[in-house]
Design an enzyme around this catalytic site. Structure first.
Site, PDB file in Angstrom:
ATOM      1  N   TYR A 143      -9.147 -10.628  10.105  1.00 50.65           N
ATOM      2  CA  TYR A 143      -9.625 -11.005   8.766  1.00 50.65           C
ATOM      3  C   TYR A 143      -9.578 -12.925   8.918  1.00 50.65           C
ATOM      4  O   TYR A 143     -10.043 -13.339   7.930  1.00 50.65           O
ATOM      5  CB  TYR A 143      -8.242 -10.901   7.739  1.00 50.65           C
ATOM      6  CG  TYR A 143      -8.449  -9.378   7.674  1.00 50.65           C
ATOM      7  CD1 TYR A 143      -9.604  -8.878   6.623  1.00 50.65           C
ATOM      8  CD2 TYR A 143      -7.611  -8.627   7.748  1.00 50.65           C
ATOM      9  CE1 TYR A 143      -9.748  -7.371   6.394  1.00 50.65           C
ATOM     10  CE2 TYR A 143      -7.436  -7.026   7.506  1.00 50.65           C
ATOM     11  CZ  TYR A 143      -8.339  -6.700   7.086  1.00 50.65           C
ATOM     12  OH  TYR A 143      -8.529  -5.291   6.798  1.00 50.65           O
ATOM     13  N   GLU A 200     -14.589   3.485  10.247  1.00 48.86           N
ATOM     14  CA  GLU A 200     -15.170   4.353  11.353  1.00 48.86           C
ATOM     15  C   GLU A 200     -14.945   5.615  10.627  1.00 48.86           C
ATOM     16  O   GLU A 200     -14.174   6.022   9.856  1.00 48.86           O
ATOM     17  CB  GLU A 200     -14.224   4.531  12.388  1.00 48.86           C
ATOM     18  CG  GLU A 200     -14.485   3.028  13.352  1.00 48.86           C
ATOM     19  CD  GLU A 200     -13.487   3.279  14.766  1.00 48.86           C
ATOM     20  OE1 GLU A 200     -13.586   2.308  15.352  1.00 48.86           O
ATOM     21  OE2 GLU A 200     -13.079   4.219  14.887  1.00 48.86           O
ATOM     22  N   GLN A 211       0.841  -1.159  -0.124  1.00 48.38           N
ATOM     23  CA  GLN A 211       0.042   0.037  -0.150  1.00 48.38           C
ATOM     24  C   GLN A 211       0.822   1.171  -0.026  1.00 48.38           C
ATOM     25  O   GLN A 211       0.337   2.544  -0.005  1.00 48.38           O
ATOM     26  CB  GLN A 211      -0.917   0.033   1.302  1.00 48.38           C
ATOM     27  CG  GLN A 211      -1.910  -1.106   1.344  1.00 48.38           C
ATOM     28  CD  GLN A 211      -2.485  -0.988   2.438  1.00 48.38           C
ATOM     29  OE1 GLN A 211      -2.331  -0.454   3.593  1.00 48.38           O
ATOM     30  NE2 GLN A 211      -3.559  -2.368   2.657  1.00 48.38           N
ATOM     31  N   HIS A 226      -0.990  -0.075   5.818  1.00 47.88           N
ATOM     32  CA  HIS A 226      -1.400   0.824   6.668  1.00 47.88           C
ATOM     33  C   HIS A 226      -0.420   2.169   7.278  1.00 47.88           C
ATOM     34  O   HIS A 226       0.021   2.265   8.098  1.00 47.88           O
ATOM     35  CB  HIS A 226      -1.644   0.146   7.981  1.00 47.88           C
ATOM     36  CG  HIS A 226      -2.681  -1.076   8.129  1.00 47.88           C
ATOM     37  ND1 HIS A 226      -3.261  -1.538   9.322  1.00 47.88           N
ATOM     38  CD2 HIS A 226      -3.456  -1.588   7.061  1.00 47.88           C
ATOM     39  CE1 HIS A 226      -4.219  -2.628   8.890  1.00 47.88           C
ATOM     40  NE2 HIS A 226      -3.991  -2.631   7.478  1.00 47.88           N
TER      41      HIS A 226
END
Length: 383
Positions: free
Chosen positions: A274, A253, A94, A160
């Site tokens: 997960y 959220e 990512q 992340h």
């Protein structure tokens, strides 16, 4: 000077009149609760675009591509070559080139801020870094790029990073930071994982940050207990910072970020691992001393970019927030009663694309980025 003024005036009139030639081609229409949506491509063929920022005076847009390119999109929809002066990024998983934001004083200083994954950690790990450079007058590159912030320690193996950049009304810079998929660090105040930090525009730490002067605590921290906050925006009506973050399996959220508050991860979550098992550190959906989400999605849409709509062009959209969704491949519209979410609408599902970022343009349209190998920048409005 005269030539530049004439160019600026022309570009402004082009943008504000919405007369972008490329947008007349391949327009798509979609149904919504508030009227027919009109979606038109501005630029296609982008390599996993992540964020965009509008230059003033109709000079176009800056777009980041995660592999490491910063591009300029002209008012008539032309895509530049990659700009020079962009830092080397750690483009794994990512990671890569992420958010882009302009200095609040861009008209005077021409400073462009970038967040990105930076390598150099032990065992080929990385963390989020933020730096700034001066955009050349001809838009060809960034000059004198300097790093003003580094997430420490570097713990990510590809997951992340966060990481959105938001300036508030007083010119403070907020940076959202993922916990690098190392859950306990979000509660560790000696680390910068899973935090929102607050800095001066040059990277210095404000003396009124909540943890300044406390032993063993990073003074940059403004809030903590975040998982992977990939959306953030300043609420234009209240001036408060709102943040959207990925839950694990379930539990995305939307939060209002307040000084010194703990937002719970991983002690409290609406999601599970997960693997299907509970999060080991979690005691449930709430935990003592933590702030509950302002809004939660029990099934994760994979929320990303966040924008509040405050323009006059499309009045039915006023006082809505728009959120990109990656896994559900939608644009989410939220309606509010004060700060409380009272209605949700899912848009653009027929497009079947991961929506990474959404921004309100100076022309009152929404601009949407799709995170794909052949990603695109679209302009969205109501007919």
């Amino acid at each position: 000077m005269l030539r530049r003024s004439l160019f600026t005036t022309l570009c402004t009139s082009v943008l504000l009149a919405s007369a972008i030639p490329a947008l007349a081609v391949d327009k798509q229409r979609f149904a919504s609760e508030l009227g027919t949506l009109s979606l038109a491509p501005v630029v296609q063929g982008l390599d996993h675009p992540w964020a965009l920022a509008f230059l003033p005076d109709g000079q176009g847009m800056l777009v980041t591509e995660r592999p490491g390119n910063l591009r300029l999109v002209s008012p008539d929809g032309k895509l530049s070559a990659p700009l020079s002066g962009v830092p080397k990024v750690w483009a794994q998983g990512q990671g890569g080139l992420l958010d882009v934001a302009l200095s609040p004083d861009f008209a005077q200083d021409r400073l462009v801020y970038l967040s990105y994954a930076e390598g150099g950690g032990q065992g080929d790990t990385a963390g989020t870094a933020v730096g700034r450079g001066r955009l050349a007058e001809d838009g060809s590159g960034l000059k004198d790029f300097q790093v003003i912030f580094r997430q420490e320690p570097k713990l990510s193996t590809g997951n992340h990073f966060g990481s959105r950049l938001v300036f508030d009304r007083d010119g403070y810079l907020f940076i959202t930071l993922g916990e690098n998929n190392v859950r306990p660090t979000a509660q560790d105040l000696d680390k910068l994982q899973g935090k929102v930090v607050r800095l001066y525009a040059d990277g210095r730490v404000p003396e009124d940050n909540p943890f300044v002067g406390q032993a063993g605590v990073r003074p940059e921290i403004w809030s903590y207990g975040q998982r992977n906050p990939q959306g953030a925006a300043l609420n234009p009506w209240s001036g408060t910072l709102w943040e959207g973050e990925h839950g694990p399996k379930g539990g995305d959220e939307l939060n209002i970020i307040e000084r010194g508050k703990n937002y719970g991860w991983p002690l409290a979550t609406h999601g599970i691992d997960y693997s299907g098992q509970p999060i080991p550190e979690s005691g449930g959906q709430t935990a003592p001393g933590t702030v509950a989400p302002q809004h939660v999605w029990e099934k994760s849409p994979g929320i990303s970019g966040l924008a509040f709509y405050a323009a006059d062009r499309f009045k039915p959209w006023q006082h809505s927030a728009f959120i990109g969704a990656l896994s559900s491949q939608q644009l989410i519209r939220l309606q509010f009663d004060g700060d409380r979410v009272v209605h949700e609408e899912r848009l653009l599902g027929e497009l079947k694309a991961r929506i990474r970022d959404v921004r309100q343009g100076p022309d009152g349209y929404l601009y949407v980025l799709t995170d794909e190998d052949q990603g695109a920048l679209y302009r969205l409005g109501l007919e």
